[in-house]
Each structure stands twice: as C-alpha cells, then as structure tokens.
Design an enzyme around this catalytic site. Structure first.
Site, PDB file in Angstrom:
ATOM      1  N   HIS A  34       0.838  -1.207   0.000  1.00 47.16           N
ATOM      2  CA  HIS A  34       0.000   0.000   0.000  1.00 47.16           C
ATOM      3  C   HIS A  34       0.879   1.266   0.000  1.00 47.16           C
ATOM      4  CE1 HIS A  34      -2.791  -2.898   2.227  1.00 47.16           C
ATOM      5  NE2 HIS A  34      -3.533  -2.532   1.202  1.00 47.16           N
ATOM      6  N   GLN A 150      -8.632  -6.653 -11.039  1.00 42.79           N
ATOM      7  CA  GLN A 150      -9.273  -5.449 -10.475  1.00 42.79           C
ATOM      8  C   GLN A 150      -8.801  -4.199 -11.221  1.00 42.79           C
ATOM      9  OE1 GLN A 150      -9.896  -4.631  -6.123  1.00 42.79           O
ATOM     10  NE2 GLN A 150      -8.030  -3.456  -6.400  1.00 42.79           N
TER      11      GLN A 150
HETATM   12  P1  AMP Z   1      -6.514  -3.801  -0.416  1.00 42.88           P
HETATM   13  O1  AMP Z   1      -6.322  -3.012   0.824  1.00 42.88           O
HETATM   14  O2  AMP Z   1      -6.028  -5.220  -0.302  1.00 42.88           O
HETATM   15  O3  AMP Z   1      -7.889  -3.672  -1.000  1.00 42.88           O
HETATM   16  O4  AMP Z   1      -5.551  -3.169  -1.506  1.00 42.88           O
HETATM   17  C1  AMP Z   1      -5.576  -1.791  -1.801  1.00 42.88           C
HETATM   18  C2  AMP Z   1      -4.692  -1.525  -2.966  1.00 42.88           C
HETATM   19  O5  AMP Z   1      -3.356  -1.956  -2.674  1.00 42.88           O
HETATM   20  C3  AMP Z   1      -5.118  -2.298  -4.234  1.00 42.88           C
HETATM   21  O6  AMP Z   1      -4.905  -1.473  -5.364  1.00 42.88           O
HETATM   22  C4  AMP Z   1      -4.165  -3.473  -4.239  1.00 42.88           C
HETATM   23  O7  AMP Z   1      -3.943  -4.003  -5.536  1.00 42.88           O
HETATM   24  C5  AMP Z   1      -2.913  -2.828  -3.690  1.00 42.88           C
HETATM   25  N1  AMP Z   1      -2.015  -3.838  -3.146  1.00 42.88           N
HETATM   26  C6  AMP Z   1      -2.326  -4.820  -2.270  1.00 42.88           C
HETATM   27  N2  AMP Z   1      -1.246  -5.587  -2.028  1.00 42.88           N
HETATM   28  C7  AMP Z   1      -0.234  -5.090  -2.784  1.00 42.88           C
HETATM   29  C8  AMP Z   1       1.124  -5.455  -2.978  1.00 42.88           C
HETATM   30  N3  AMP Z   1       1.670  -6.492  -2.360  1.00 42.88           N
HETATM   31  N4  AMP Z   1       1.870  -4.716  -3.835  1.00 42.88           N
HETATM   32  C9  AMP Z   1       1.315  -3.640  -4.478  1.00 42.88           C
HETATM   33  N5  AMP Z   1       0.048  -3.252  -4.325  1.00 42.88           N
HETATM   34  C10 AMP Z   1      -0.722  -3.965  -3.497  1.00 42.88           C
END
Ligand code: AMP
Length: 294
Positions: A34, A150
């Site tokens: 994030h 997504q």
């Molecule tokens: P989430 O909180 O899991 O809904 O993720 C929020 C955002 O962070 C989304 O755009 C995810 O694709 C991105 N995200 C989650 N994990 C990672 C990661 N390991 N590397 C890069 N972006 C991530």
C-alpha cells in the site's frame, strides 16, 4: 494529515486542495505494498488522499468480512509517515445508506479469474471505487498489479464512464522470500507462511521457461503445477495463463504479453500473485498500458 470520517467533512477538506490529487484506495491493515502506491502517488501529484474502508459489498457470503484484519491507528501512523495529506475512513452506513440501489457492473473483463470464483465481488469493487472517485475527485488513482483483474476492471469502468482521471498500475511488492504482501497474510500459520513462498517460485520458474522460449501455455502450466504440487500445504485454486489485454485464457501459445495468475489456498486463506510475461514488462507505464488493454 487530516483524517475525516464523514462525507461532509471529506468534501470540505477536498475543496481546500486546489492542486493535483493522487488517490490510493485501501481496506486498511496496511503494508509496504500500500505504501508503495502512496509513494508513487506522491511523486506524481501535489497532494495524496488515501481511503480506508473494508467494503462489505465486495465480500461474498462465505468470505472473511467480519474477521478481516483492522488496525486503524497503526494504518494512520503509516499513512502519516508516508506523507499522505488526507485520509477518508467512512462507515458502511455512509457509503451504503438505507435505500441504496445503484450499482456499477463491468460486463466482460469481470468474467473468469476472481470474478468467476467470487460472484458479485467486482460489482462491489467498481461501485465503491466509483463512489470514492466521485467523493475525492482525484487526477490519478493508484492500484496494485497483485489484483491485476481489479486494475483491468477499473480501467474499463473509467474509460466506459468517461471518468476524468488516470489509472496507474504499480508493481506488486513482495516479502523477502517472495510472498506477495497482503493484509490476509496474517491468517497464515508459521508453517503455511513458510510454504507460501512456493507461489512466487512457481511464477519465476514459468518466467524462466518463457525466457528460454517456451510459449506453449500447457507446458508453462505444467512447470507451475509441478512446483505447486511439491508443497503439500498448498492447494491450487487456479492457474490462469491469459492474454494480458483481454484476460481471456490462451489456448496453445501467444506472441502477445501474457498474464500468469495463481491463486493458492493455504487452509482457508486464498493467496494471489501474478506475473506479466515477458517479465521485463514491469514498469508502471507498461503495467498500466498492458493490463486490461490500452
Ligand atoms: P486492499 O487493501 O487489499 O484492498 O488493496 C488496496 C490496494 O493496494 C489495491 O490497489 C491493491 O492491488 C494494492 N495492493 C495490495 N497488495 C499489494 C502489494 N503487495 N503490492 C502492491 N500493491 C498492493
């Protein structure tokens, strides 16, 4: 850093920002993945808005909504340190007031992969993301490659509905042993956590085979499957080898960029990772352009 919970307070705080805005939408339980999105947003915009909202409508009935990890004070510390200007932490009642009945559905790129395994998931995602775009009015919004479908779905929504912002897709951030960072990794037992490194190893093995000239998706699948099957704690949910533009499965071989997506279950926890092949296609520009098509 301003932290606002209500839509009224958000609108007032947003109105005070006159410069360009980058948006990072999250469900909290933040990690370095994030923060990488926040950092990219900072380099490309004058101000950064982050949202923390565990969106109930993107969880199916049998999923982990009630036990999804939450740690708002730690999240706010991390966002403050990363230089975020404004954080929006709404309640579900504000986002979905009584009588709510308007949904956004992207029809095709939501089929297959996660859309097939998680009925209704993308309808929840696109609806909440559209609302967050309306509320925060960003110039650019940042999404992670880890959730490649997504990102493709949101790109499609933005194009189809003429939303006035740019979507930016940033590379996945991994732990030292290769496990993709995820808020859900806390569900893993120490044994499962160790075993989970097999996911990245499998993707790297497929990439190595691809570099050596292997283009037949059946053969690439065998490379991945045999490594995953060597790890007794890993249950394969799916291995998808798809056209990175359309996300449709490739039969045989393709000369176009390929998205290899894996979902592996460790106990009840679904772990995702993916890789774009050729693996040299890994800049934000390339990921943004190729995933889900230009
Ligand atoms: P989430 O909180 O899991 O809904 O993720 C929020 C955002 O962070 C989304 O755009 C995810 O694709 C991105 N995200 C989650 N994990 C990672 C990661 N390991 N590397 C890069 N972006 C991530």
């Amino acid at each position: 850093m301003d932290v606002v919970e209500s839509i009224d307070a958000l609108r007032q705080a947003r109105a005070r920002i006159t410069a360009s805005v980058g948006l990072v939408t999250t469900m909290g339980a933040l990690h370095a993945g994030h923060i990488a999105l926040v950092e990219q947003a900072r380099t490309e915009n004058d101000a950064v808005i982050a949202t923390i909202f565990v969106n109930p409508t993107q969880f199916a009935q049998n999923e982990d909504l009630s036990k999804y990890p939450r740690d708002i004070s730690r999240d706010l510390d991390m966002l403050r340190q990363a230089g975020v200007d404004l954080v929006f932490t709404p309640t579900a009642e504000q986002i979905y007031p009584t009588g709510f009945q308007t949904w956004i559905e992207v029809e095709q790129v939501t089929q297959g992969l996660e859309g097939e395994r998680r009925p209704g998931h993308f309808r929840g995602v696109t609806t909440v993301v559209a609302k967050l775009f309306n509320l925060t009015q960003p110039h650019r919004a940042y999404f992670g490659q880890k959730d490649a479908q997504q990102a493709a779905v949101i790109k499609r929504m933005v194009r189809d509905l003429n939303m006035p912002l740019a979507i930016r897709v940033c590379p996945t951030v991994h732990e030292a042993d290769g496990l993709a960072m995820s808020s859900r990794n806390v569900y893993l037992s120490p044994e499962q956590r160790k075993a989970a490194a097999v996911i990245r190893r499998s993707l790297l093995a497929a990439s190595a085979a691809y570099e050596k000239g292997e283009r037949d998706t059946n053969n690439l699948r065998v490379v991945i499957e045999s490594l995953l099957k060597s790890e007794p704690l890993a249950q394969i949910d799916y291995i998808s080898i798809a056209d990175a533009g359309t996300l449709k499965n490739i039969k045989g071989s393709s000369d176009k960029p390929v998205l290899v997506s894996l979902v592996v279950k460790m106990g009840n926890t679904r772990l995702l990772d993916n890789m774009l092949l050729p693996a040299s296609l890994n800049t934000i520009e390339e990921l943004t352009q190729i995933l889900g098509g230009a």
